[in-house]
Design a protein around this motif. Structure first.
Motif, PDB file in Angstrom:
ATOM      1  N   ALA A 294      43.649  42.107  47.256  1.00  0.00           N
ATOM      2  CA  ALA A 294      44.214  41.033  46.422  1.00  0.00           C
ATOM      3  C   ALA A 294      43.258  40.719  45.276  1.00  0.00           C
ATOM      4  CB  ALA A 294      44.453  39.786  47.274  1.00  0.00           C
ATOM      5  N   GLU A 295      41.976  40.711  45.607  1.00  0.00           N
ATOM      6  CA  GLU A 295      40.980  40.408  44.596  1.00  0.00           C
ATOM      7  C   GLU A 295      40.984  41.490  43.513  1.00  0.00           C
ATOM      8  OE1 GLU A 295      36.392  39.297  45.064  1.00  0.00           O
ATOM      9  OE2 GLU A 295      37.906  38.206  46.187  1.00  0.00           O
ATOM     10  N   ARG A 296      41.083  42.728  44.008  1.00  0.00           N
ATOM     11  CA  ARG A 296      41.079  43.847  43.057  1.00  0.00           C
ATOM     12  C   ARG A 296      42.267  43.696  42.098  1.00  0.00           C
ATOM     13  NH1 ARG A 296      43.353  48.552  42.416  1.00  0.00           N
ATOM     14  NH2 ARG A 296      44.648  48.428  44.255  1.00  0.00           N
ATOM     15  N   LEU A 297      43.448  43.352  42.673  1.00  0.00           N
ATOM     16  CA  LEU A 297      44.635  43.227  41.826  1.00  0.00           C
ATOM     17  C   LEU A 297      44.486  42.075  40.837  1.00  0.00           C
ATOM     18  CD1 LEU A 297      47.469  43.945  44.376  1.00  0.00           C
ATOM     19  CD2 LEU A 297      46.654  45.401  42.524  1.00  0.00           C
ATOM     20  N   ALA A 298      43.818  41.008  41.299  1.00  0.00           N
ATOM     21  CA  ALA A 298      43.662  39.851  40.409  1.00  0.00           C
ATOM     22  C   ALA A 298      42.768  40.161  39.222  1.00  0.00           C
ATOM     23  CB  ALA A 298      43.088  38.678  41.190  1.00  0.00           C
ATOM     24  N   TRP A 299      41.889  41.131  39.401  1.00  0.00           N
ATOM     25  CA  TRP A 299      40.930  41.416  38.344  1.00  0.00           C
ATOM     26  C   TRP A 299      41.229  42.731  37.618  1.00  0.00           C
ATOM     27  CZ3 TRP A 299      38.210  37.324  37.301  1.00  0.00           C
ATOM     28  CH2 TRP A 299      37.811  36.456  38.319  1.00  0.00           C
ATOM     29  N   GLN A 300      42.316  43.367  37.972  1.00  0.00           N
ATOM     30  CA  GLN A 300      42.515  44.713  37.439  1.00  0.00           C
ATOM     31  C   GLN A 300      43.795  44.825  36.626  1.00  0.00           C
ATOM     32  OE1 GLN A 300      43.505  48.081  40.054  1.00  0.00           O
ATOM     33  NE2 GLN A 300      41.419  48.755  39.674  1.00  0.00           N
ATOM     34  N   ASP A 301      43.711  45.615  35.579  1.00  0.00           N
ATOM     35  CA  ASP A 301      44.909  45.916  34.808  1.00  0.00           C
ATOM     36  C   ASP A 301      45.672  46.998  35.567  1.00  0.00           C
ATOM     37  OD1 ASP A 301      46.731  46.359  32.654  1.00  0.00           O
ATOM     38  OD2 ASP A 301      45.555  48.147  32.191  1.00  0.00           O
ATOM     39  N   PRO A 302      46.921  46.718  35.937  1.00  0.00           N
ATOM     40  CA  PRO A 302      47.627  47.663  36.806  1.00  0.00           C
ATOM     41  C   PRO A 302      47.886  49.020  36.139  1.00  0.00           C
ATOM     42  CG  PRO A 302      49.037  45.804  36.210  1.00  0.00           C
ATOM     43  CD  PRO A 302      47.691  45.500  35.688  1.00  0.00           C
ATOM     44  N   LEU A 303      48.072  49.052  34.850  1.00  0.00           N
ATOM     45  CA  LEU A 303      48.404  50.325  34.197  1.00  0.00           C
ATOM     46  C   LEU A 303      47.199  51.255  34.142  1.00  0.00           C
ATOM     47  CD1 LEU A 303      50.507  52.033  32.618  1.00  0.00           C
ATOM     48  CD2 LEU A 303      49.551  51.042  30.521  1.00  0.00           C
ATOM     49  N   THR A 304      46.089  50.751  33.653  1.00  0.00           N
ATOM     50  CA  THR A 304      44.949  51.642  33.418  1.00  0.00           C
ATOM     51  C   THR A 304      43.903  51.572  34.527  1.00  0.00           C
ATOM     52  OG1 THR A 304      43.831  49.873  32.246  1.00  0.00           O
ATOM     53  CG2 THR A 304      45.159  51.362  30.919  1.00  0.00           C
ATOM     54  N   SER A 305      44.068  50.626  35.439  1.00  0.00           N
ATOM     55  CA  SER A 305      43.076  50.371  36.506  1.00  0.00           C
ATOM     56  C   SER A 305      41.735  49.884  35.955  1.00  0.00           C
ATOM     57  CB  SER A 305      42.843  51.595  37.391  1.00  0.00           C
ATOM     58  OG  SER A 305      44.022  51.944  38.032  1.00  0.00           O
ATOM     59  N   LEU A 306      41.709  49.552  34.693  1.00  0.00           N
ATOM     60  CA  LEU A 306      40.481  48.959  34.142  1.00  0.00           C
ATOM     61  C   LEU A 306      40.447  47.483  34.531  1.00  0.00           C
ATOM     62  CD1 LEU A 306      40.518  50.293  30.459  1.00  0.00           C
ATOM     63  CD2 LEU A 306      39.111  51.115  32.359  1.00  0.00           C
ATOM     64  N   GLY A 307      39.282  46.861  34.371  1.00  0.00           N
ATOM     65  CA  GLY A 307      39.195  45.422  34.584  1.00  0.00           C
ATOM     66  C   GLY A 307      40.098  44.724  33.584  1.00  0.00           C
ATOM     67  N   ASN A 308      40.673  43.588  33.965  1.00  0.00           N
ATOM     68  CA  ASN A 308      41.572  42.884  33.048  1.00  0.00           C
ATOM     69  C   ASN A 308      40.823  41.799  32.273  1.00  0.00           C
ATOM     70  OD1 ASN A 308      41.175  40.907  34.900  1.00  0.00           O
ATOM     71  ND2 ASN A 308      43.255  40.889  35.695  1.00  0.00           N
ATOM     72  N   ARG A 309      41.579  40.995  31.565  1.00  0.00           N
ATOM     73  CA  ARG A 309      40.964  39.986  30.702  1.00  0.00           C
ATOM     74  C   ARG A 309      40.142  38.982  31.509  1.00  0.00           C
ATOM     75  NH1 ARG A 309      41.726  37.899  25.584  1.00  0.00           N
ATOM     76  NH2 ARG A 309      43.368  39.385  25.092  1.00  0.00           N
ATOM     77  N   ALA A 310      40.683  38.617  32.666  1.00  0.00           N
ATOM     78  CA  ALA A 310      39.976  37.628  33.488  1.00  0.00           C
ATOM     79  C   ALA A 310      38.618  38.173  33.922  1.00  0.00           C
ATOM     80  CB  ALA A 310      40.824  37.277  34.713  1.00  0.00           C
ATOM     81  N   LEU A 311      38.601  39.430  34.325  1.00  0.00           N
ATOM     82  CA  LEU A 311      37.336  40.029  34.758  1.00  0.00           C
ATOM     83  C   LEU A 311      36.389  40.146  33.573  1.00  0.00           C
ATOM     84  CD1 LEU A 311      35.783  41.284  37.086  1.00  0.00           C
ATOM     85  CD2 LEU A 311      36.650  43.508  36.390  1.00  0.00           C
ATOM     86  N   PHE A 312      36.967  40.503  32.432  1.00  0.00           N
ATOM     87  CA  PHE A 312      36.153  40.614  31.212  1.00  0.00           C
ATOM     88  C   PHE A 312      35.450  39.296  30.941  1.00  0.00           C
ATOM     89  CE2 PHE A 312      36.268  39.475  26.673  1.00  0.00           C
ATOM     90  CZ  PHE A 312      35.199  40.251  26.251  1.00  0.00           C
ATOM     91  N   GLN A 313      36.247  38.236  31.000  1.00  0.00           N
ATOM     92  CA  GLN A 313      35.708  36.911  30.710  1.00  0.00           C
ATOM     93  C   GLN A 313      34.564  36.574  31.670  1.00  0.00           C
ATOM     94  OE1 GLN A 313      36.589  35.323  28.165  1.00  0.00           O
ATOM     95  NE2 GLN A 313      35.282  33.550  28.619  1.00  0.00           N
ATOM     96  N   ARG A 314      34.782  36.879  32.936  1.00  0.00           N
ATOM     97  CA  ARG A 314      33.779  36.553  33.944  1.00  0.00           C
ATOM     98  C   ARG A 314      32.503  37.357  33.716  1.00  0.00           C
ATOM     99  NH1 ARG A 314      34.766  37.476  40.260  1.00  0.00           N
ATOM    100  NH2 ARG A 314      33.739  39.430  39.766  1.00  0.00           N
ATOM    101  N   MET A 315      32.703  38.672  33.473  1.00  0.00           N
ATOM    102  CA  MET A 315      31.523  39.525  33.333  1.00  0.00           C
ATOM    103  C   MET A 315      30.766  39.222  32.048  1.00  0.00           C
ATOM    104  SD  MET A 315      32.525  43.151  34.995  1.00  0.00           S
ATOM    105  CE  MET A 315      30.986  43.919  34.559  1.00  0.00           C
ATOM    106  N   LEU A 316      31.533  38.881  31.007  1.00  0.00           N
ATOM    107  CA  LEU A 316      30.873  38.554  29.735  1.00  0.00           C
ATOM    108  C   LEU A 316      29.935  37.366  29.961  1.00  0.00           C
ATOM    109  CD1 LEU A 316      30.551  38.820  26.668  1.00  0.00           C
ATOM    110  CD2 LEU A 316      32.546  37.351  26.389  1.00  0.00           C
ATOM    111  N   GLU A 317      30.463  36.346  30.653  1.00  0.00           N
ATOM    112  CA  GLU A 317      29.634  35.169  30.900  1.00  0.00           C
ATOM    113  C   GLU A 317      28.434  35.503  31.788  1.00  0.00           C
ATOM    114  OE1 GLU A 317      32.511  32.213  32.037  1.00  0.00           O
ATOM    115  OE2 GLU A 317      33.152  32.145  29.933  1.00  0.00           O
TER     116      GLU A 317
END
Ligand code: C2E
Ligand code: CA
Ligand code: CA
Length: 722
Positions: A294-317
Motif C-alpha cells: 500500500a505504501e509503495r502504491l501511495a508513493w509510486q506512479d503506476p505507469l512508470t513505477s517511478l516515485g510520484n509527486r508526493a514522494l518527490f516532495q518528501r525526498m526533496l525536503e
C-alpha cells in the motif's frame, strides 16, 4: 459363666440338703458329721461360685458397654467407619459404611468381602456409588493388630477435580489451536512451555530458550529480544524478524508481546519466587507485506513505477535537510501532440521509455520521479555547477534521441531546467520555483537552462510586485491618465481612454500596466482594480460635466475576469447613477483575451449593458487572441484596431490585408472602426481610406493626467488641439 452360676446354685442346693440331713439325723452320729461336713463344703463352694459368677458378670457388662460406646462413636464419625480384627474380619461397622457397601456381610474376611479394595486401599481408593456419589476409602493398620477402614464423601472434591480437568483439557485445545505462538519462559529465558504454533513460527521446533530462537528486532535501536529476556517483569511488544534459516520456513515478521505471569510460590520455604512470563508471537508477515505494498502504491506512479509527486516532495525536503541538492525539472514537449495523433498507447509507451532512459542515466543515489503528465524530476546530490550542467545536458540529449514504437519513429522536445541548493536557499519551495523557472525558459529557448541569479531575481521581483500591488489601492497609489480619441477627419475630440498608472512606494518606481496586471491577476485583484478605475473614471467624467472641451465619452479598460462576474452590469449601472453620468457617455473596452468559449456567458452581461446604452468596444483587434467571432457575436459599437496593425501601415501587406478585412466586417455590421497607436500621418491616411473614423495615438496625444487633458476652468478656454 453359665457353669459358674450352675455350680454356685448347685452348691447352695447341696448345702440345703446337708442342713436338712443334719437336722434330721441325731447329732454326734457319723452320718451327722458327714452331712454337716458336706453342707459346709457345699456352702463354701456355693459362695465361691457365686462370687466368681458375680465377678464374671461385671467384666462382661463392661465389655458390652464399651462396644456400645464404640458403636455410638462410630456413628458420630462424619463418614463410613469399620473396624477389622487381627484376622481381618470386620468386627464393627457404622451405618454410613453400610450405605457405601450395602451388600456387605459381616463376619467375612476383609479380603473376601472387598477384594478390589484391599490391595490398594492403604493409599486410599476412590469408590463411586450407584447414585453417583464418590467415597474415598482409606485403611489404617492399628499397632496392636487389626485395622480401620474410613470412607469419606469426596463427591464435591471429585466434581471440582473433574471441572478442573475439563477446563484444563479445554485450555489445552485452545493453546494448541491458537494461531498465535504462546511461549512460557522462566526468568532466565528458558522454555517452560510452548504451544505447537510457537514451534511452527520459530522454524519447526520450540527452541530451548529465547536466545536460541534467532529473533532480530525489526527497527534498530529498539529493545532487542535480549532486553525482553532481561526484563521479565515488563510488559511490552516488539516487532521482530525470525529467520530460522536452513530448510525451515522463510523469514517471518512476528509481533512478540511479553506479559509477566503471577509469581509461583517456591516448592520449599526460603527459595525465591519463580517468575515466568508469556511471550505471544503473532505472525504479521502478511500484514506487513500488504502495508508495504500500500505504501509503495501511495508513493509510486503506476505507469512508470517511478516515485510520484508526493514522494518527490518528501525526498526533496529530506535531502534539503542534508544539503547539496541538484533538482532537474524535465518536461516532454510534443507529447500531447503525439498523443492526439497516435493515441494514448503511444503516449504511455513514450513516458515509460523516457522514465527508463532517465533511470538508467542517473547514479544509484539519484532519484527520478514522474510528477504527473509529461513532467519528470530528478534529484541528485552533491553536484558542482559543471557536473549538474553535464547531467542535465546528458538527460536532455537522451530524451532528444528518437523513440521507436510499433514501427513508428518519433521525437520529443524535452525542456530541462536545473537548480541547485546552494546557491538557492535550502527551501523546497524556493528550489522548486527556481527549477520551474529554468524549465520554462528551457522550453522557450530549446536548450538546457541552469538556474542563474538573474532568473532568481526575476522570481523575487515578481514576488515583490505581487506584494506591493496588494497594498496599492489602500495606499492610494493608483491614478488614471487619459489618452484622447479624435475624429479622424475633423480632428474633433470624441472621447478619452482611461489608462491606469501606478507609482509604487514600496518598489520606488512607476510600474507599467504590463507588470501591474499580471501581478494583480496572480493575487486575484483584477476585479478590485477595475472597480477602482470605474469609480475614478466616472468621478472624473462627472467633474467634466458641462465642459465643451472635455471628452464627451470616457472609455475604461475592463479585464475578462470582471466581465465574467455575474453582477457586473448592475454594478456599472449603479455607479453611473451615483455619479450622474449618462450611460452613453461611458465606453467599456472588452479585452482581446476573452476566450471564445466565454463569449456566450459574456454576451449576457454585454447585452444588459448595451441595452442600457453603455457603449462597448472591442480592444486590440487583429493583434493576437481576438477573432472575427468576437466581432460577430458581441454587441459592440466600436472595434479598436490593434497598435501592431497600425504600426505596419501603410506599407505592410499583412497589416493592410487585416485592415481591409476588419473594415469590411465593421462596415457590414455597422460598427465603428478606431485606429490605435497612430504615430504617423500616413497611418491616418491608410486608416481613413478604409473607413476608419476615430483615431488614438501619440500623434494626437499621449496619455496625460485629467487636469492636463481638461485643464481647470480658469485657463481651459484656449485649449489647443493639435
Ligand atoms: P490598451 O488598452 O491597448 O491601451 C493603450 C496602450 O497603448 C497604452 O499603454 C498607451 O499608452 C499605448 N499607446 C497609446 N498610443 C500609442 C502610440 O501611438 N504608440 C505607442 N507605442 N503606444 C501607444 P499602457 O498605458 O501601457 O497600457 C497598456 C495596456 O494595459 C492597455 O492597453 C490595457 O490593455 C492595459 N490597461 C491600461 N490601463 C488599464 C486599466 O485601467 N484597466 C485594465 N483592465 N487594463 C488597463
Ligand atoms: Ca484599451
Ligand atoms: Ca488597445
Amino acid at each position: 459363666m453359665r457353669s459358674l452360676e450352675i455350680f454356685g446354685w448347685g452348691g447352695f442346693a447341696v448345702l440345703l440338703a446337708g442342713v436338712a440331713v443334719v437336722a434330721l439325723l441325731p447329732p454326734g452320729s457319723l452320718a451327722w458329721f458327714v452331712a454337716a461336713l458336706v453342707a459346709l463344703l457345699a456352702l463354701g463352694m456355693g459362695v465361691a461360685m457365686q462370687v466368681l459368677h458375680r465377678r464374671f458378670l461385671t467384666v462382661e457388662g463392661q465389655a458390652s458397654e464399651m462396644r456400645l460406646r464404640m458403636a455410638l462413636v462410630m456413628e458420630a464419625v462424619p463418614g463410613g467407619f469399620a473396624l477389622c480384627d487381627r484376622e481381618e474380619r470386620l468386627s464393627l461397622v457404622n451405618s454410613r459404611f453400610r450405605d457405601v457397601f450395602p451388600n456387605l456381610a459381616l463376619e467375612g474376611k476383609l479380603g473376601e468381602l472387598l477384594p478390589d479394595l484391599v490391595a490398594t486401599v492403604e493409599e486410599g481408593v476412590d469408590h463411586q456409588l450407584a447414585d453417583g456419589r464418590w467415597y474415598r476409602i482409606t485403611r489404617h493398620v492399628l499397632p496392636q493388630g487389626g485395622s480401620t477402614l474410613v470412607a469419606i464423601d469426596v463427591t464435591p472434591l471429585k466434581r471440582r477435580e473433574e471441572e478442573l480437568l475439563a477446563r484444563e483439557a479445554r485450555q489445552r485445545v485452545v493453546l494448541e489451536m491458537a494461531p498465535v505462538g504462546i511461549w512460557e519462559l522462566d526468568a532466565e529465558g528458558k522454555t517452560v512451555f510452548a504451544n505447537p504454533q510457537t514451534g511452527l513460527l520459530l522454524g519447526g521446533r520450540v527452541p530451548g530458550s529465547l536466545s536460541e530462537a534467532g529473533l532480530y528486532p525489526v527497527v534498530a535501536g529498539r529493545p532487542t529480544a535480549e532486553v525482553l529476556r532481561q526484563q521479565p517483569q515488563q510488559r511490552g511488544a516488539l516487532e521482530v524478524e525470525c529467520d530460522p534459516g536452513g530448510e525451515g520456513p522463510p523469514r517471518r515478521m512476528l509481533l512478540a508481546s511479553s506479559v509477566p505471569l503471577p509469581a509461583v510460590p517456591p516448592a520449599l520455604p526460603g527459595l525465591p519466587l519463580s517468575h515466568t512470563r508469556i511471550l505471544t508471537l503473532l505472525d504479521i508477515t502478511e500484514r506487513r507485506v500488504a502495508q508495504a505494498e500500500a505504501e509503495r502504491l501511495a508513493w509510486q506512479d503506476p505507469l512508470t513505477s517511478l516515485g510520484n509527486r508526493a514522494l518527490f516532495q518528501r525526498m526533496l525536503e529530506e535531502r534539503l535537510e542534508v544539503g547539496g541538492v541538484t533538482l532537474l525539472f524535465i518536461e516532454l514537449g510534443g507529447l500531447g501532440r503525439l498523443n492526439e495523433r497516435y493515441g494514448h498507447a503511444l503516449g504511455d509507451a513514450l513516458l515509460i521509455a523516457s522514465a527508463a532512459r532517465l533511470t538508467q542515466a542517473v547514479r544509484a543515489d539519484d532519484a527520478v520521479f514522474r510528477l504527473g503528465g509529461n513532467k519528470f524530476a530528478v534529484l541528485a546530490t552533491g553536484l558542482e555547477t559543471k557536473a549538474a550542467s553535464w547531467l542535465a545536458e546528458r538527460l536532455h540529449q537522451l530524451l532528444l534521441d528518437t523513440f521507436r514504437h510499433g514501427g513508428l519513429e518519433v521525437g520529443l522536445s524535452p525542456a530541462v531546467g536545473v537548480a541547485r541548493s546552494p546557491p538557492v536557499a535550502a527551501d523546497a519551495d524556493a528550489l522548486r520555483r527556481a527549477a520551474e523557472l529554468a524549465r520554462q525558459r528551457s522550453a522557450k529557448e530549446d536548450r538546457v537552462i541552469l538556474y542563474e541569479d538573474a532568473l532568481g531575481d526575476e522570481a523575487e521581483h515578481k514576488h515583490r510586485i505581487r506584494d506591493a500591488v496588494t497594498r496599492a489601492i489602500a495606499a492610494g497609489e493608483f491614478r488614471l491618465d487619459w489618452q484622447p480619441q479624435f475624429d479622424a477627419g475633423e480632428r474633433r475630440l470624441v472621447g478619452a481612454e482611461a489608462l491606469l498608472r501606478w507609482h509604487s512606494a514600496a518598489l520606488g518606481r512607476e510600474v507599467p500596466p504590463s507588470e501591474l496586471f499580471p501581478a494583480a491577476a496572480d493575487v486575484g485583484l483584477l476585479e478590485e482594480i477595475d472597480l477602482w478605475v470605474l469609480e475614478e473614471a466616472l468621478a472624473t467624467k462627472s467633474r467634466w460635466a458641462g465642459r465643451h472641451d472635455a471628452p464627451p465619452v470616457v472609455a475604461i479598460n475592463v479585464s475578462a475576469a470582471s466581465l465574467r462576474e455575474p453582477g457586473f452590469a448592475e454594478m456599472v449601472m449603479e455607479a453611473l447613477g451615483r455619479h450622474d453620468v449618462p450611460p452613453d457617455e461611458l465606453e467599456i473596452e472588452i479585452p482581446e483575451d476573452v476566450p471564445a468559449r466565454d463569449l456566450d456567458a459574456l454576451a449576457q452581461t454585454l447585452d444588459a449593458l448595451c441595452s442600457q446604452g453603455v457603449r462597448l468596444s472591442l480592444d486590440d483587434f487583429g493583434g493576437g487572441a481576438s477573432s472575427m467571432a468576437h466581432l460577430v457575436q458581441l454587441p459592440v459599437n466600436r472595434v479598436k484596431l490593434d497598435r501592431s496593425i497600425v504600426r505596419g501601415l501603410p506599407a505592410g501587406a499583412r497589416e493592410s490585408a487585416v485592415l481591409r478585412a476588419v473594415a469590411a466586417v465593421a462596415r457590414s455590421l455597422n460598427i465603428e472602426l478606431l485606429g490605435e497607436g497612430v504615430e504617423k500621418m500616413e497611418q491616418i491616411f491608410a486608416l481613413r481610406g478604409q473607413g476608419c473614423t476615430v483615431v488614438q495615438g501619440f500623434l494626437y496625444g499621449r496619455p496625460v493626467p485629467a487636469e492636463e487633458l481638461v485643464p481647470p476652468l480658469a485657463n481651459s478656454d484656449d485649449r489647443i488641439i493639435p
